[in-house]
Design a protein around this motif. Sequence first.
Motif, short mmCIF file in Angstrom:
data_model
loop_
_atom_site.label_atom_id
_atom_site.label_comp_id
_atom_site.label_asym_id
_atom_site.label_seq_id
_atom_site.Cartn_x
_atom_site.Cartn_y
_atom_site.Cartn_z
N ALA A 190 0.84 -1.05 -0.07
CA ALA A 190 0.03 0.06 -0.17
C ALA A 190 1.01 1.25 -0.14
N SER A 191 1.94 1.18 0.81
CA SER A 191 2.81 2.46 0.75
C SER A 191 3.33 2.64 -0.64
N LEU A 192 3.69 1.66 -1.20
CA LEU A 192 4.47 1.64 -2.53
C LEU A 192 3.59 2.39 -3.52
N LEU A 193 2.27 1.99 -3.45
CA LEU A 193 1.22 2.80 -4.31
C LEU A 193 1.03 3.84 -3.90
N ALA A 194 0.95 4.32 -2.65
CA ALA A 194 0.87 5.93 -2.40
C ALA A 194 1.97 6.54 -2.55
N GLY A 195 3.25 5.94 -2.94
CA GLY A 195 4.34 6.86 -3.29
C GLY A 195 4.29 7.23 -4.98
N GLY A 196 3.18 6.68 -5.64
CA GLY A 196 3.22 6.95 -7.09
C GLY A 196 3.81 6.12 -7.92
N THR A 197 3.64 6.21 -9.14
CA THR A 197 4.36 5.77 -10.35
C THR A 197 5.90 5.81 -10.15
N ASP A 198 6.34 7.00 -10.09
CA ASP A 198 7.74 7.31 -9.95
C ASP A 198 8.43 6.40 -8.61
N GLU A 199 7.76 6.28 -7.69
CA GLU A 199 8.48 5.53 -6.51
C GLU A 199 8.38 3.91 -6.98
N ILE A 200 7.41 3.68 -7.63
CA ILE A 200 7.40 2.14 -8.20
C ILE A 200 8.33 1.68 -9.16
N LEU A 201 8.58 2.77 -9.97
CA LEU A 201 9.61 2.64 -11.03
C LEU A 201 11.07 2.74 -10.49
N LYS A 202 11.10 3.26 -9.47
CA LYS A 202 12.46 3.55 -8.83
C LYS A 202 12.88 1.95 -8.27
N LYS A 203 11.96 1.65 -7.46
CA LYS A 203 12.03 0.09 -6.71
C LYS A 203 12.26 -0.97 -7.97
N ILE A 204 11.55 -0.86 -8.94
CA ILE A 204 11.74 -1.80 -10.19
C ILE A 204 13.13 -1.61 -10.79
N GLY A 205 13.59 -0.51 -10.98
CA GLY A 205 15.14 -0.26 -11.23
C GLY A 205 15.95 -0.82 -10.32
N GLU A 206 15.79 -0.56 -8.93
CA GLU A 206 16.74 -1.18 -7.95
C GLU A 206 16.74 -2.86 -7.93
N GLU A 207 15.54 -3.13 -8.18
CA GLU A 207 15.42 -4.62 -7.96
C GLU A 207 16.11 -5.50 -9.29
N ALA A 208 15.90 -4.80 -10.33
CA ALA A 208 16.58 -5.18 -11.79
C ALA A 208 18.00 -5.08 -11.42
N ILE A 209 18.58 -4.28 -10.97
CA ILE A 209 20.02 -4.25 -10.78
C ILE A 209 20.43 -5.41 -9.71
N GLU A 210 19.56 -5.65 -8.85
CA GLU A 210 19.89 -6.58 -7.64
C GLU A 210 19.77 -8.02 -8.25
N VAL A 211 18.93 -8.27 -9.50
CA VAL A 211 18.81 -9.67 -10.08
C VAL A 211 20.09 -9.81 -10.90
N VAL A 212 20.39 -8.42 -11.59
CA VAL A 212 21.75 -8.96 -12.25
C VAL A 212 23.04 -9.26 -11.56
N ILE A 213 23.07 -8.20 -10.30
CA ILE A 213 24.15 -8.82 -9.40
C ILE A 213 24.21 -10.24 -8.77
N ALA A 214 23.01 -10.75 -8.59
CA ALA A 214 22.62 -12.01 -7.86
C ALA A 214 23.02 -13.23 -9.13
N PHE A 215 22.66 -12.85 -10.35
CA PHE A 215 23.32 -13.73 -11.57
C PHE A 215 24.48 -13.65 -11.69
N LYS A 216 25.32 -12.47 -11.74
CA LYS A 216 26.63 -12.69 -12.01
C LYS A 216 27.46 -13.14 -10.76
N ALA A 217 26.95 -13.10 -9.64
CA ALA A 217 27.46 -14.09 -8.41
C ALA A 217 27.22 -15.13 -8.37
N GLY A 218 26.40 -15.68 -9.19
CA GLY A 218 26.05 -17.38 -9.14
C GLY A 218 25.23 -17.73 -8.21
#
Length: 75
Positions: free
Chosen positions: A1-29
């Motif tokens: 709910a708090s994420l939705l309250a932050g609006g689209t920009d906040e959600i997009l920021k979280k998506i960007g952060e999580e995408a980077i963390e996915v890449v890092i996890a894959f690179k780390a194996g």
Amino acid sequence: ASLLAGGTDEILKKIGEEAIEVVIAFKAGDRQQVINEMADLWFHCMVLLSAEGLSHDDVMAELEQRMRTKEKHNG
């Protein structure tokens, strides 16, 4: 709910952060970390879809359409 309250920009920021963390996890194996981070990424993507009045079904329909188009061209 708090994420939705932050609006689209906040959600997009979280998506960007999580995408980077996915890449890092894959690179780390680290398979478990990949799963954890991918779950976070998918969750935030679903929140964005919901915020924009879209659903998982909308995305799945698009993927199914692409598969049909690909099969038609390859068949």
